[in-house]
Design an enzyme around this catalytic site. Structure first.
Site, PDB file in Angstrom:
ATOM      1  N   ARG A 238     -18.905-124.199 -64.810  1.00 61.90           N
ATOM      2  CA  ARG A 238     -18.548-122.679 -64.212  1.00 61.90           C
ATOM      3  C   ARG A 238     -19.612-122.210 -64.295  1.00 61.90           C
ATOM      4  O   ARG A 238     -20.449-121.781 -65.352  1.00 61.90           O
ATOM      5  CB  ARG A 238     -17.641-122.297 -65.753  1.00 61.90           C
ATOM      6  CG  ARG A 238     -16.272-123.315 -65.700  1.00 61.90           C
ATOM      7  CD  ARG A 238     -15.303-122.826 -64.570  1.00 61.90           C
ATOM      8  NE  ARG A 238     -14.089-123.282 -64.663  1.00 61.90           N
ATOM      9  CZ  ARG A 238     -13.561-124.904 -63.446  1.00 61.90           C
ATOM     10  NH1 ARG A 238     -14.614-125.283 -62.782  1.00 61.90           N
ATOM     11  NH2 ARG A 238     -12.527-124.805 -63.561  1.00 61.90           N
ATOM     12  N   GLU A 267     -17.831-116.057 -57.185  1.00 62.93           N
ATOM     13  CA  GLU A 267     -17.226-117.024 -55.828  1.00 62.93           C
ATOM     14  C   GLU A 267     -15.958-116.416 -54.444  1.00 62.93           C
ATOM     15  O   GLU A 267     -15.152-115.568 -55.061  1.00 62.93           O
ATOM     16  CB  GLU A 267     -16.824-118.316 -56.111  1.00 62.93           C
ATOM     17  CG  GLU A 267     -18.265-118.920 -57.143  1.00 62.93           C
ATOM     18  CD  GLU A 267     -17.327-120.191 -57.213  1.00 62.93           C
ATOM     19  OE1 GLU A 267     -16.410-120.442 -57.418  1.00 62.93           O
ATOM     20  OE2 GLU A 267     -18.325-120.973 -57.957  1.00 62.93           O
ATOM     21  N   HIS A 286     -19.580-124.822 -54.225  1.00 62.43           N
ATOM     22  CA  HIS A 286     -18.244-125.100 -54.851  1.00 62.43           C
ATOM     23  C   HIS A 286     -17.136-126.551 -54.679  1.00 62.43           C
ATOM     24  O   HIS A 286     -16.474-126.434 -54.192  1.00 62.43           O
ATOM     25  CB  HIS A 286     -17.626-123.940 -55.971  1.00 62.43           C
ATOM     26  CG  HIS A 286     -16.217-124.819 -57.265  1.00 62.43           C
ATOM     27  ND1 HIS A 286     -16.143-123.344 -57.926  1.00 62.43           N
ATOM     28  CD2 HIS A 286     -15.886-125.599 -57.076  1.00 62.43           C
ATOM     29  CE1 HIS A 286     -15.366-124.083 -59.152  1.00 62.43           C
ATOM     30  NE2 HIS A 286     -15.552-124.799 -58.972  1.00 62.43           N
TER      31      HIS A 286
END
Length: 325
Positions: A238, A267, A286
């Protein structure tokens, strides 16, 4: 009337066929653009089920928008985007997608480690830019992986899968976790370590920790100064577990050698993010679980959980088990 299911991204029709046969299903029209907040709030007022992404904010306002909501199926292992307390109080099931993405995410973690260590992205861009005019002994020289020490912070199933890969590279394995994993110690020769010892000894510090009150800003300026100057930091867990300003300064000042990042505090990040300007940073959008096979399995698991709850059965993977009592 059939129960109404709303999905916050456009998914392939074939992956949700099991649901569309039984329920009224609607999806947001875009695969890559997030659903606007006002649209999601309107849909939540009438939905019996929501299939959400980790980037969707499922807070108290959303969970209380309507009276029909029975399940929020999050297309991720993590669920820190969901107000779990409010969901539980309202008897709303919250499900996630563990297990099906373990090996895929471990593959990406090790690929990112290798790419960062051996400067793969930097070297590929070097060739494409027409800079390769001769050969020299230390041209784009990186760091060895074989026989080095890896320190895994967060020894869940993905951490164990990364340890399995590290063992194949002859690495010494340190790990830090809330609890010891005796099976991993036996199988991989992993050694339980304090966080402080791990960051000071590891050549590769790999964060796979979930985001909790304890892990937020776990990696601070002080932590980076305790790492080896040759250490490489990898984060596929994370983003908010890292103080990004401290990481940037550690990379610029040579406190650590490089970083490979699949996750960020906010993000998506903008192209002018300061970490992207550094040649010793490999940044990914990601994509830890982003293989076609795994993402399909994740979607189908969400659908299975929705089908179960709306049919009065127990979901296969549930986060807030209190609602089952």
């Amino acid at each position: 009337m059939k129960p109404y299911v709303y999905i916050t991204r456009k998914l392939p029709e074939e992956t949700i066929a099991e649901m569309t046969a039984h329920f009224d299903v609607k999806m947001w029209d875009h695969e890559d653009i997030p659903v606007p907040r006002e649209v999601l709030l309107e849909e939540a007022k009438k939905a019996s089920a929501l299939i959400t992404m980790l980037s969707d904010k499922v807070d108290a306002e959303l969970l209380t928008a309507g009276d029909n909501l029975k399940i929020v199926a999050n297309l991720a292992v993590g669920y820190d985007n969901i107000d779990l307390e409010t969901a539980t109080k309202r008897g709303i099931h919250v499900s996630n997608t563990p297990d099906v993405l373990t090996e895929t995410t471990a593959d990406l973690t090790f690929a990112l480690l290798m790419a960062t260590a051996r400067r793969v992205v930097e070297a590929a861009e070097y060739v494409k830019a027409g800079k390769w005019e001769s050969w020299s002994p230390y041209l784009l020289a990186g760091h060895d992986i074989y026989s080095k020490t890896i320190g895994i912070v967060g020894m869940g199933k993905i951490g164990e899968a990364v340890a399995r890969r590290a063992k194949g590279f002859g690495m010494d394995i340190l790990y830090h976790n809330r609890s010891r994993k005796m099976d991993a110690e036996m199988e991989f020769g992993a050694e339980y370590s304090s966080f402080e010892e791990l960051v000071s000894k590891a050549d590769y510090v790999v964060s796979l920790a979930p985001l909790t009150a304890e892990t937020r800003n776990l990696f601070t300026a002080d932590v980076f100064t305790k790492m080896k100057k040759s250490a490489i930091f990898i984060n596929v867990g994370r983003g908010p577990v890292v103080d990004e300003q401290a990481l940037y300064e550690a990379l610029v000042d040579g406190e650590i050698a490089a970083a490979g990042l699949d996750v960020f505090v906010k993000e998506p990040i903008s192209a002018d993010h300061q970490l992207l300007k550094l040649p010793n940073v490999v940044a990914l959008p990601h994509i830890g679980s982003a293989s076609t096979e795994t993402r399909t399995a994740m979607i189908k698991l969400c659908c299975t959980n929705v089908n179960a709850v709306l049919s009065g059965d127990r979901p296969k993977t549930i986060v807030n088990k209190e609602v089952l009592r």
